[in-house]
Design a protein around this motif. Sequence first.
Motif, short mmCIF file in Angstrom:
data_model
loop_
_atom_site.label_atom_id
_atom_site.label_comp_id
_atom_site.label_asym_id
_atom_site.label_seq_id
_atom_site.Cartn_x
_atom_site.Cartn_y
_atom_site.Cartn_z
N GLU A 68 0.80 -1.21 -0.02
CA GLU A 68 -0.26 0.10 -0.10
C GLU A 68 0.74 1.28 -0.10
O GLU A 68 0.49 2.32 -0.51
N ALA A 69 2.14 1.12 0.74
CA ALA A 69 2.84 2.42 0.36
C ALA A 69 3.37 2.65 -0.81
O ALA A 69 3.70 3.81 -1.26
N ARG A 70 3.36 1.68 -1.59
CA ARG A 70 3.85 1.64 -2.98
C ARG A 70 2.76 1.76 -4.09
O ARG A 70 2.63 2.20 -5.34
N GLY A 71 1.39 1.97 -3.27
CA GLY A 71 0.27 2.38 -4.12
C GLY A 71 -0.34 1.25 -4.80
O GLY A 71 -0.97 1.46 -5.91
N VAL A 72 -0.26 0.20 -4.36
CA VAL A 72 -0.76 -1.19 -4.74
C VAL A 72 -1.54 -1.88 -3.58
O VAL A 72 -1.36 -2.14 -2.48
N PHE A 73 -3.04 -2.01 -4.06
CA PHE A 73 -4.13 -2.31 -3.04
C PHE A 73 -4.71 -3.86 -3.25
O PHE A 73 -5.43 -4.04 -2.24
N ALA A 74 -4.27 -4.48 -4.07
CA ALA A 74 -4.77 -5.77 -4.58
C ALA A 74 -3.51 -6.76 -5.11
O ALA A 74 -2.72 -5.95 -5.51
N PRO A 75 -3.52 -7.92 -4.87
CA PRO A 75 -2.48 -8.65 -5.43
C PRO A 75 -2.07 -8.50 -6.75
O PRO A 75 -2.84 -8.33 -7.76
N VAL A 76 -0.62 -8.26 -7.19
CA VAL A 76 -0.11 -8.44 -8.26
C VAL A 76 0.96 -9.60 -8.55
O VAL A 76 1.09 -10.31 -7.56
N HIS A 77 1.26 -10.01 -9.81
CA HIS A 77 2.14 -10.84 -9.73
C HIS A 77 3.57 -10.70 -8.97
O HIS A 77 3.90 -11.61 -8.14
N LEU A 332 -5.87 1.28 -7.55
CA LEU A 332 -7.02 2.33 -6.90
C LEU A 332 -7.39 1.70 -5.52
O LEU A 332 -7.79 0.81 -5.46
N PRO A 333 -7.44 2.80 -4.69
CA PRO A 333 -7.81 2.29 -3.38
C PRO A 333 -9.14 1.79 -3.24
O PRO A 333 -9.42 0.87 -2.21
N ARG A 336 -10.22 -2.14 -2.52
CA ARG A 336 -10.32 -2.79 -1.00
C ARG A 336 -11.89 -2.89 -0.64
O ARG A 336 -12.16 -3.72 0.09
N ARG A 337 -12.65 -2.38 -1.53
CA ARG A 337 -13.87 -2.69 -1.46
C ARG A 337 -14.39 -4.08 -1.76
O ARG A 337 -13.91 -4.52 -2.69
N PRO A 338 -15.17 -4.81 -1.12
CA PRO A 338 -15.51 -6.24 -1.27
C PRO A 338 -16.04 -6.63 -2.57
O PRO A 338 -15.52 -7.54 -3.43
N TRP A 339 -17.07 -5.92 -2.93
CA TRP A 339 -17.49 -6.08 -4.32
C TRP A 339 -16.60 -5.97 -5.64
O TRP A 339 -16.74 -6.65 -6.64
N LEU A 340 -15.70 -4.72 -5.39
CA LEU A 340 -14.68 -4.30 -6.32
C LEU A 340 -13.60 -5.44 -6.34
O LEU A 340 -13.09 -5.95 -7.36
N ARG A 341 -13.26 -5.88 -5.16
CA ARG A 341 -12.12 -6.85 -5.01
C ARG A 341 -12.66 -8.33 -5.71
O ARG A 341 -11.58 -8.93 -6.09
#
Length: 356
Positions: A68-77, A332-333, A336-341
């Motif tokens: 998150e400090a890098r601006g990444v809020f969901a898993p990436v490879h 995109l922050p 982190r919302r469940p429906w968008l995740r």
Amino acid sequence: MADVFACSRCGTVLTAPVSKVALPVHAHHGYGHELLPPLMEPGTYAIDPEPSGPPWRPWSEIAPEEAEARGVFAPVHALSFGAPGAIVVAPGDVRGTVVIPERCDGYCTGLDGRDGPNLACARCGRPVATRIDDCSLWQAVWLVPDAVRRLPTGGPAPRTADWEALAEEYEGTPPIEPPGRWSPLWEAAVGEALAHLLAASGGAPVAVPGGLAADTFGRALDALLPPGPAARGAVLAGPGLPASGPAADIVLVPRHPRTGEAWRPPGGTGSPPAVPLAAYVWVHLAFQHERSLLPVTGRLPDGVLRDDPLPMHPWGPFRPDSGVFLATLARLPAVRRPWLRRIHDRVTSHPYTHPF
């Protein structure tokens, strides 16, 4: 003004004069299995603000707060922990370099940069850049940020068009290429905007205007969002369009091709959420009706285009670029919302299913 880039060790000039523009959205995403054109227009350069190159760390080794400090809020490879600020130019704008033979591996028909910088300064031998020209990859030369320095030339730079002149000075990119495939530039741009559009939707269905906007956004929105009668309306807004258009819950606005900034609708905090869209797509969507082909007889009136050859039609339905979509959505922050995740995870697991 225009700049040149020089070797930071010996001062050899390594590029022609180039002017800064926004980093293309498709800069790190491939397409197909064929040779692609240069990523950058001649005489331009862009800077990637994110770290690039080795060392790489897989997602499993990165703590959530570190990501998150890098601006990444969901898993990436994986995430790069190399130096930020790589500079990209067109291969034809490079000067004063030689190839490093032992670093010239590639996958198919060219160089893919897997071994690190493969171009050295011709005078002192320092590795200064990585040339990419393999199939599926946009041809580019990435200058190593700590191996070069920027030198202003004092010469004039191309004028940055103001917003009012955007539609007149910046041509839209046609959505369909010969012999009938959708443009990969459109697939990337729509993939990026689609992620922002989903975040702005709040999980409610979204309706877009008919025609080309529906062809490019509509199928994806219908597939990813739940159906319902109370759809939020998304319309095009920006320079050259009437200020008093139909009421909208979301507006699609252009991103300036040089600065990368999104156009801001007047009205301040009361304005609807704005979704940025690459200017080369936005211009075409906003003003395509002015280029409509009309059946006529006799002499062609001024402003009417010939219908020979006939306009191209695509082979199949439009598919946004899933790689660009996921890379944008993960940063995109709102993800982190469940429906968008859930949407993110579903597309990650099946990146080539409908609508991708």
